[in-house]
Motif scaffolding. Structure first.
Motif, PDB file in Angstrom:
ATOM      1  N   LEU A  46       0.823  -1.206   0.000  1.00 47.04           N
ATOM      2  CA  LEU A  46       0.000   0.000   0.000  1.00 47.04           C
ATOM      3  C   LEU A  46       0.861   1.263   0.000  1.00 47.04           C
ATOM      4  CD1 LEU A  46      -2.726   1.454   0.205  1.00 47.04           C
ATOM      5  CD2 LEU A  46      -2.600   1.168   2.678  1.00 47.04           C
ATOM      6  N   VAL A  47       1.891   1.291   0.825  1.00 45.98           N
ATOM      7  CA  VAL A  47       2.740   2.474   0.934  1.00 45.98           C
ATOM      8  C   VAL A  47       3.440   2.758  -0.401  1.00 45.98           C
ATOM      9  CG1 VAL A  47       4.755   3.466   2.102  1.00 45.98           C
ATOM     10  CG2 VAL A  47       3.031   2.241   3.421  1.00 45.98           C
ATOM     11  N   GLY A  48       3.885   1.716  -1.082  1.00 44.96           N
ATOM     12  CA  GLY A  48       4.519   1.885  -2.387  1.00 44.96           C
ATOM     13  C   GLY A  48       3.550   2.424  -3.422  1.00 44.96           C
ATOM     14  N   THR A  49       2.318   1.942  -3.390  1.00 41.02           N
ATOM     15  CA  THR A  49       1.286   2.425  -4.313  1.00 41.02           C
ATOM     16  C   THR A  49       0.961   3.889  -4.021  1.00 41.02           C
ATOM     17  OG1 THR A  49       0.377   0.185  -4.423  1.00 41.02           O
ATOM     18  CG2 THR A  49      -1.013   1.953  -5.257  1.00 41.02           C
ATOM     19  N   LEU A  50       0.897   4.252  -2.737  1.00 36.79           N
ATOM     20  CA  LEU A  50       0.661   5.649  -2.355  1.00 36.79           C
ATOM     21  C   LEU A  50       1.782   6.547  -2.868  1.00 36.79           C
ATOM     22  CD1 LEU A  50      -0.601   5.142   1.289  1.00 36.79           C
ATOM     23  CD2 LEU A  50      -1.917   6.149  -0.566  1.00 36.79           C
ATOM     24  N   LYS A  51       3.024   6.101  -2.719  1.00 35.72           N
ATOM     25  CA  LYS A  51       4.163   6.897  -3.188  1.00 35.72           C
ATOM     26  C   LYS A  51       4.115   7.082  -4.705  1.00 35.72           C
ATOM     27  CE  LYS A  51       8.336   6.813  -1.601  1.00 35.72           C
ATOM     28  NZ  LYS A  51       9.676   6.439  -1.137  1.00 35.72           N
ATOM     29  N   ALA A  52       3.766   6.025  -5.429  1.00 37.34           N
ATOM     30  CA  ALA A  52       3.678   6.105  -6.894  1.00 37.34           C
ATOM     31  C   ALA A  52       2.578   7.076  -7.313  1.00 37.34           C
ATOM     32  CB  ALA A  52       3.428   4.718  -7.484  1.00 37.34           C
ATOM     33  N   ALA A  53       1.434   7.030  -6.636  1.00 35.91           N
ATOM     34  CA  ALA A  53       0.317   7.930  -6.956  1.00 35.91           C
ATOM     35  C   ALA A  53       0.678   9.375  -6.624  1.00 35.91           C
ATOM     36  CB  ALA A  53      -0.938   7.503  -6.201  1.00 35.91           C
ATOM     37  N   ILE A  59      -2.550  12.097  -5.900  1.00 34.39           N
ATOM     38  CA  ILE A  59      -2.943  12.256  -4.506  1.00 34.39           C
ATOM     39  C   ILE A  59      -1.905  13.140  -3.821  1.00 34.39           C
ATOM     40  CG2 ILE A  59      -4.100  10.010  -4.347  1.00 34.39           C
ATOM     41  CD1 ILE A  59      -1.617   9.025  -2.752  1.00 34.39           C
ATOM     42  N   SER A  60      -2.248  13.621  -2.625  1.00 29.20           N
ATOM     43  CA  SER A  60      -1.263  14.355  -1.836  1.00 29.20           C
ATOM     44  C   SER A  60      -1.400  13.950  -0.376  1.00 29.20           C
ATOM     45  CB  SER A  60      -1.439  15.867  -1.990  1.00 29.20           C
ATOM     46  OG  SER A  60      -2.619  16.285  -1.343  1.00 29.20           O
ATOM     47  N   TYR A  61      -0.294  14.008   0.331  1.00 30.10           N
ATOM     48  CA  TYR A  61      -0.252  13.796   1.779  1.00 30.10           C
ATOM     49  C   TYR A  61       1.046  14.381   2.303  1.00 30.10           C
ATOM     50  CZ  TYR A  61       2.461   9.640   0.372  1.00 30.10           C
ATOM     51  OH  TYR A  61       3.367   8.780  -0.206  1.00 30.10           O
ATOM     52  N   GLN A  62       1.067  14.677   3.603  1.00 27.35           N
ATOM     53  CA  GLN A  62       2.252  15.239   4.235  1.00 27.35           C
ATOM     54  C   GLN A  62       3.310  14.164   4.418  1.00 27.35           C
ATOM     55  OE1 GLN A  62       2.914  18.459   5.113  1.00 27.35           O
ATOM     56  NE2 GLN A  62       0.991  19.017   4.121  1.00 27.35           N
ATOM     57  N   GLY A  63       4.549  14.519   4.165  1.00 28.10           N
ATOM     58  CA  GLY A  63       5.659  13.609   4.396  1.00 28.10           C
ATOM     59  C   GLY A  63       5.997  12.766   3.174  1.00 28.10           C
ATOM     60  N   GLU A  64       7.054  11.998   3.312  1.00 25.95           N
ATOM     61  CA  GLU A  64       7.532  11.134   2.233  1.00 25.95           C
ATOM     62  C   GLU A  64       6.995   9.715   2.373  1.00 25.95           C
ATOM     63  OE1 GLU A  64       9.602  11.555  -0.575  1.00 25.95           O
ATOM     64  OE2 GLU A  64       8.956  13.602  -0.174  1.00 25.95           O
ATOM     65  N   LEU A  65       7.120   9.183   3.581  1.00 26.13           N
ATOM     66  CA  LEU A  65       6.795   7.785   3.839  1.00 26.13           C
ATOM     67  C   LEU A  65       5.776   7.701   4.967  1.00 26.13           C
ATOM     68  CD1 LEU A  65       7.640   4.837   3.149  1.00 26.13           C
ATOM     69  CD2 LEU A  65       9.273   5.003   5.020  1.00 26.13           C
ATOM     70  N   LEU A  66       4.705   6.943   4.755  1.00 22.77           N
ATOM     71  CA  LEU A  66       3.678   6.781   5.790  1.00 22.77           C
ATOM     72  C   LEU A  66       3.870   5.427   6.476  1.00 22.77           C
ATOM     73  CD1 LEU A  66       0.578   8.128   3.849  1.00 22.77           C
ATOM     74  CD2 LEU A  66       1.958   9.327   5.539  1.00 22.77           C
ATOM     75  N   LEU A  67       3.872   5.447   7.796  1.00 24.69           N
ATOM     76  CA  LEU A  67       4.033   4.229   8.577  1.00 24.69           C
ATOM     77  C   LEU A  67       2.797   4.007   9.435  1.00 24.69           C
ATOM     78  CD1 LEU A  67       7.691   4.849   9.766  1.00 24.69           C
ATOM     79  CD2 LEU A  67       6.951   3.386   7.888  1.00 24.69           C
ATOM     80  N   GLN A  68       2.367   2.756   9.504  1.00 24.58           N
ATOM     81  CA  GLN A  68       1.185   2.428  10.286  1.00 24.58           C
ATOM     82  C   GLN A  68       1.423   2.757  11.749  1.00 24.58           C
ATOM     83  OE1 GLN A  68       0.398  -1.180  11.817  1.00 24.58           O
ATOM     84  NE2 GLN A  68      -1.662  -0.568  12.322  1.00 24.58           N
ATOM     85  N   GLY A  69       0.413   3.315  12.388  1.00 26.30           N
ATOM     86  CA  GLY A  69       0.520   3.711  13.783  1.00 26.30           C
ATOM     87  C   GLY A  69       0.966   5.153  13.908  1.00 26.30           C
TER      88      GLY A  69
END
Length: 81
Positions: A46-53, A59-69
């Motif tokens: 999922l994280v890799g797909t988010l980064k590709a998008a 899409i947009s979100y804060q930061g480079e890498l999202l970690l669960q928790g």
């Protein structure tokens, strides 16, 4: 699965799980997306797909890498419906 297809699926899941923000864009919290059973079955990375998008400016979100928790409350916003 190819990346473009996974990104299309991701955008559909964001629409399914998200809600409209004040600007009329669809947003979903990373934790909601990550913990959804259907998303868990669709996306191996999922994280890799988010980064590709994000790289394709879909899409947009804060930061480079999202970690669960740690990043469960980060908003993921669809830039294109």
């Amino acid at each position: 699965m190819n990346v473009s297809h996974e990104i299309e699926l991701l955008m559909e899941e964001i629409k399914r799980l998200g809600s409209k923000n004040a600007d009329g864009q669809t947003c979903v919290k990373f934790g909601v997306l990550f913990n959804d059973d259907r998303c868990a079955n669709i996306f191996e990375a999922l994280v890799g797909t988010l980064k590709a998008a994000k790289k394709r400016k879909l899409i947009s979100y804060q930061g480079e890498l999202l970690l669960q928790g740690v990043h469960d409350n980060v908003d993921i916003t669809l830039l294109q419906e």
